[in-house]
Design a protein around this motif. Structure first.
Motif, mmCIF file in Angstrom:
data_model
loop_
_atom_site.group_PDB
_atom_site.id
_atom_site.type_symbol
_atom_site.label_atom_id
_atom_site.label_comp_id
_atom_site.label_asym_id
_atom_site.label_seq_id
_atom_site.Cartn_x
_atom_site.Cartn_y
_atom_site.Cartn_z
ATOM 1 N N ILE A 3 95.215 14.790 72.249
ATOM 2 C CA ILE A 3 93.852 14.619 72.760
ATOM 3 C C ILE A 3 93.301 15.986 73.158
ATOM 4 C CG2 ILE A 3 94.713 14.146 75.097
ATOM 5 C CD1 ILE A 3 92.321 12.221 75.451
ATOM 6 N N ILE A 4 92.020 16.175 72.932
ATOM 7 C CA ILE A 4 91.382 17.441 73.278
ATOM 8 C C ILE A 4 89.963 17.173 73.755
ATOM 9 C CG2 ILE A 4 90.582 17.853 70.903
ATOM 10 C CD1 ILE A 4 91.085 20.854 71.399
ATOM 11 N N LYS A 5 89.559 17.919 74.783
ATOM 12 C CA LYS A 5 88.187 17.854 75.287
ATOM 13 C C LYS A 5 87.519 19.179 74.983
ATOM 14 C CE LYS A 5 85.548 16.832 79.517
ATOM 15 N NZ LYS A 5 85.668 16.509 80.965
ATOM 16 N N VAL A 6 86.316 19.128 74.420
ATOM 17 C CA VAL A 6 85.656 20.359 73.999
ATOM 18 C C VAL A 6 84.232 20.439 74.533
ATOM 19 C CG1 VAL A 6 87.034 20.581 71.893
ATOM 20 C CG2 VAL A 6 84.876 19.314 71.814
ATOM 21 N N LYS A 37 93.783 11.387 68.985
ATOM 22 C CA LYS A 37 94.517 10.842 67.836
ATOM 23 C C LYS A 37 94.850 9.370 68.092
ATOM 24 C CE LYS A 37 97.246 14.821 66.224
ATOM 25 N NZ LYS A 37 98.641 15.304 66.079
ATOM 26 N N VAL A 38 94.675 8.540 67.073
ATOM 27 C CA VAL A 38 95.059 7.129 67.163
ATOM 28 C C VAL A 38 95.743 6.729 65.863
ATOM 29 C CG1 VAL A 38 93.257 6.479 68.803
ATOM 30 C CG2 VAL A 38 92.782 6.401 66.356
ATOM 31 N N ALA A 39 96.475 5.630 65.901
ATOM 32 C CA ALA A 39 97.247 5.217 64.731
ATOM 33 C C ALA A 39 96.365 4.742 63.577
ATOM 34 C CB ALA A 39 98.227 4.111 65.122
ATOM 35 N N LEU A 69 85.398 15.439 56.717
ATOM 36 C CA LEU A 69 86.588 16.275 56.833
ATOM 37 C C LEU A 69 87.850 15.516 56.447
ATOM 38 C CD1 LEU A 69 88.165 18.777 57.770
ATOM 39 C CD2 LEU A 69 87.922 17.967 60.114
ATOM 40 N N LEU A 70 87.983 14.281 56.918
ATOM 41 C CA LEU A 70 89.194 13.508 56.653
ATOM 42 C C LEU A 70 89.365 13.181 55.178
ATOM 43 C CD1 LEU A 70 89.402 11.042 59.701
ATOM 44 C CD2 LEU A 70 90.512 13.253 59.363
ATOM 45 N N GLN A 71 88.281 13.173 54.424
ATOM 46 C CA GLN A 71 88.393 12.919 52.983
ATOM 47 C C GLN A 71 89.155 14.029 52.265
ATOM 48 O OE1 GLN A 71 84.405 12.372 51.533
ATOM 49 N NE2 GLN A 71 84.295 10.241 52.197
ATOM 50 N N ASP A 72 89.191 15.216 52.866
ATOM 51 C CA ASP A 72 89.766 16.379 52.177
ATOM 52 C C ASP A 72 91.058 16.894 52.802
ATOM 53 O OD1 ASP A 72 87.661 16.316 50.423
ATOM 54 O OD2 ASP A 72 86.535 17.926 51.378
ATOM 55 N N VAL A 73 91.594 16.208 53.801
ATOM 56 C CA VAL A 73 92.860 16.634 54.403
ATOM 57 C C VAL A 73 93.865 15.495 54.334
ATOM 58 C CG1 VAL A 73 91.758 18.287 55.965
ATOM 59 C CG2 VAL A 73 92.143 15.938 56.743
ATOM 60 N N ASP A 74 95.117 15.849 54.392
ATOM 61 C CA ASP A 74 96.197 14.863 54.354
ATOM 62 C C ASP A 74 96.429 14.340 55.760
ATOM 63 O OD1 ASP A 74 98.317 13.305 53.663
ATOM 64 O OD2 ASP A 74 99.753 14.955 53.475
ATOM 65 N N CYS A 75 95.990 13.107 56.008
ATOM 66 C CA CYS A 75 96.056 12.555 57.364
ATOM 67 C C CYS A 75 96.205 11.040 57.280
ATOM 68 C CB CYS A 75 94.786 12.933 58.138
ATOM 69 S SG CYS A 75 94.714 12.306 59.803
ATOM 70 N N ASP A 76 97.278 10.501 57.863
ATOM 71 C CA ASP A 76 97.512 9.054 57.817
ATOM 72 C C ASP A 76 97.221 8.389 59.158
ATOM 73 O OD1 ASP A 76 99.593 10.026 59.279
ATOM 74 O OD2 ASP A 76 101.187 9.180 58.033
ATOM 75 N N PHE A 77 96.502 9.093 60.037
ATOM 76 C CA PHE A 77 96.088 8.511 61.313
ATOM 77 C C PHE A 77 94.593 8.751 61.480
ATOM 78 C CE2 PHE A 77 98.090 12.644 61.872
ATOM 79 C CZ PHE A 77 97.101 13.390 62.478
ATOM 80 N N GLY A 78 94.036 8.351 62.626
ATOM 81 C CA GLY A 78 92.597 8.478 62.828
ATOM 82 C C GLY A 78 92.268 9.097 64.176
ATOM 83 N N PHE A 79 90.970 9.014 64.527
ATOM 84 C CA PHE A 79 90.510 9.682 65.736
ATOM 85 C C PHE A 79 89.456 8.836 66.449
ATOM 86 C CE2 PHE A 79 91.947 12.851 62.773
ATOM 87 C CZ PHE A 79 92.725 13.699 63.556
ATOM 88 N N GLU A 109 91.579 21.070 65.271
ATOM 89 C CA GLU A 109 92.566 21.488 66.256
ATOM 90 C C GLU A 109 93.705 20.480 66.348
ATOM 91 O OE1 GLU A 109 92.546 24.389 68.587
ATOM 92 O OE2 GLU A 109 91.391 24.963 66.805
ATOM 93 N N LEU A 110 93.382 19.183 66.407
ATOM 94 C CA LEU A 110 94.408 18.155 66.533
ATOM 95 C C LEU A 110 95.267 18.035 65.274
ATOM 96 C CD1 LEU A 110 92.410 15.346 68.408
ATOM 97 C CD2 LEU A 110 94.057 16.973 69.361
ATOM 98 N N LEU A 111 94.728 18.488 64.153
ATOM 99 C CA LEU A 111 95.492 18.493 62.901
ATOM 100 C C LEU A 111 96.367 19.739 62.755
ATOM 101 C CD1 LEU A 111 92.745 17.221 60.410
ATOM 102 C CD2 LEU A 111 94.790 15.971 61.148
ATOM 103 N N GLY A 112 96.272 20.652 63.725
ATOM 104 C CA GLY A 112 97.061 21.869 63.639
ATOM 105 C C GLY A 112 96.357 23.015 62.943
#
Length: 310
Positions: A3-6, A37-39, A69-79, A109-112
């Motif tokens: 989790i991040i607050k900006v 981050k959520v499942a 953004l999520l369409q172009d990165v490898d990510c199996d979780f959500g936000f 940031e949460l994706l590294g």
């Protein structure tokens, strides 16, 4: 990090002579956003404090930018995204840009940090397209980079960070009326005269040179808009009076912030910037039209984490 607050800064775009290509981030005005981050894959806008805006991700600029953004990165979780919306929509100081750019920066940031700041700009622009119909970068670029930015080219996209003079301050007055970016773009001319173009290009070059050399007089001389301001200023009550009053107390220059209705002035030094604030308020008080005023330095960091991360 789950989790991040900006902090997502407000912005001044166009800066008089640089329609769709120049912008800066403000230090004292902005939204806050918490991204978690959520499942479950995808994006959910869980809450918006301060304004009545769509919670559906595909209808919210933060959601649209994040989904792009999520369409172009490898990510199996959500936000999940919660927004404390302090920049009013239609204010002319980058409300949609703060949400769109803040969302993609926080998710990255949460994706590294798989993407660079340059690579984040097009995804934030997807949110701007939802808001205005045009994927412009003059607001989202300074939110992401901080300071002043120049969009040298849109195809291919080329964003350049510009030097910020140390004593430069902005004063903004926001009349409490809404001017939608899409509407204010429709009234603009699609063709300009060669003479107006030459004068405008000269001012863009002069402004960039003034920023780099910290020549405040040159900055002031360059804050002239021959193309957009004569049209859009008709939508802003008391615009010419605000401009005149600001210049009389020492402002370097004055113009429309983004698509309006906010009006900005640059000053050398905080004392002059506060005098400009008082002059602007003196113009608006007799109009009996609600308004907000802000005095701010330039935000050199752009969107940033606040309050720690978990």
């Amino acid at each position: 990090m789950d989790i991040i607050k900006v902090f997502c800064p407000a912005t001044i775009a166009n800066i008089s002579c640089g329609f769709d290509i120049l912008g800066l981030a403000l230090n004292e005005v902005g939204d806050e956003m918490t991204v978690k981050k959520v499942a479950e894959p995808g994006i959910r806008i869980t809450s918006i404090i301060g304004q009545d805006l769509p919670l559906e991700a595909t209808k919210n600029v933060a959601g649209v930018a994040g989904l792009a953004l999520l369409q172009d990165v490898d990510c199996d979780f959500g936000f999940d995204i919660a927004i404390d919306k302090r920049i009013k929509a239609g204010s002319g100081i980058g409300s949609s840009a703060a949400s769109a750019a803040g969302a993609v920066w926080a998710i990255n940031e949460l994706l590294g940090r798989p993407l660079s700041v340059d690579q984040l700009v097009p995804y934030a622009m997807a949110g701007e397209k939802l808001a205005s119909g045009v994927p412009h970068a003059d607001n989202v670029a300074p939110v992401l980079f901080g300071g002043f930015t120049l969009v040298r080219s849109y195809d291919p996209l080329d964003v350049i960070r510009i030097h910020t003079p140390k004593e430069l301050y902005a004063t903004i007055i926001h009349p409490q009326i809404e001017v939608k970016t899409a509407d204010s773009r429709r009234i603009l001319k699609t063709k300009i005269s060669l003479g107006d173009g030459v004068k405008q290009w000269g001012n863009v070059g002069g402004l960039i040179a003034g920023l780099y050399t910290e020549d405040y007089d040159l900055i002031g001389r360059s804050l002239v808009d021959h193309i957009v301001e004569p049209i859009r200023s008709m939508l802003i009550p008391g615009f010419e009076a605000i401009k005149k009053a600001s210049m009389e107390v020492g402002a370097l220059g004055c113009g429309i912030s983004g698509s309006g209705p906010s009006v900005f002035a640059f000053s050398k030094g905080l004392e002059t910037a506060n005098s400009v604030k008082q002059a602007m308020e003196a113009v608006y008080d007799p109009l009996e039209l609600p308004y907000e005023t802000h005095v701010s330095g330039v935000n050199l960091d752009g969107v940033r984490a606040v309050g720690g991360v978990q």
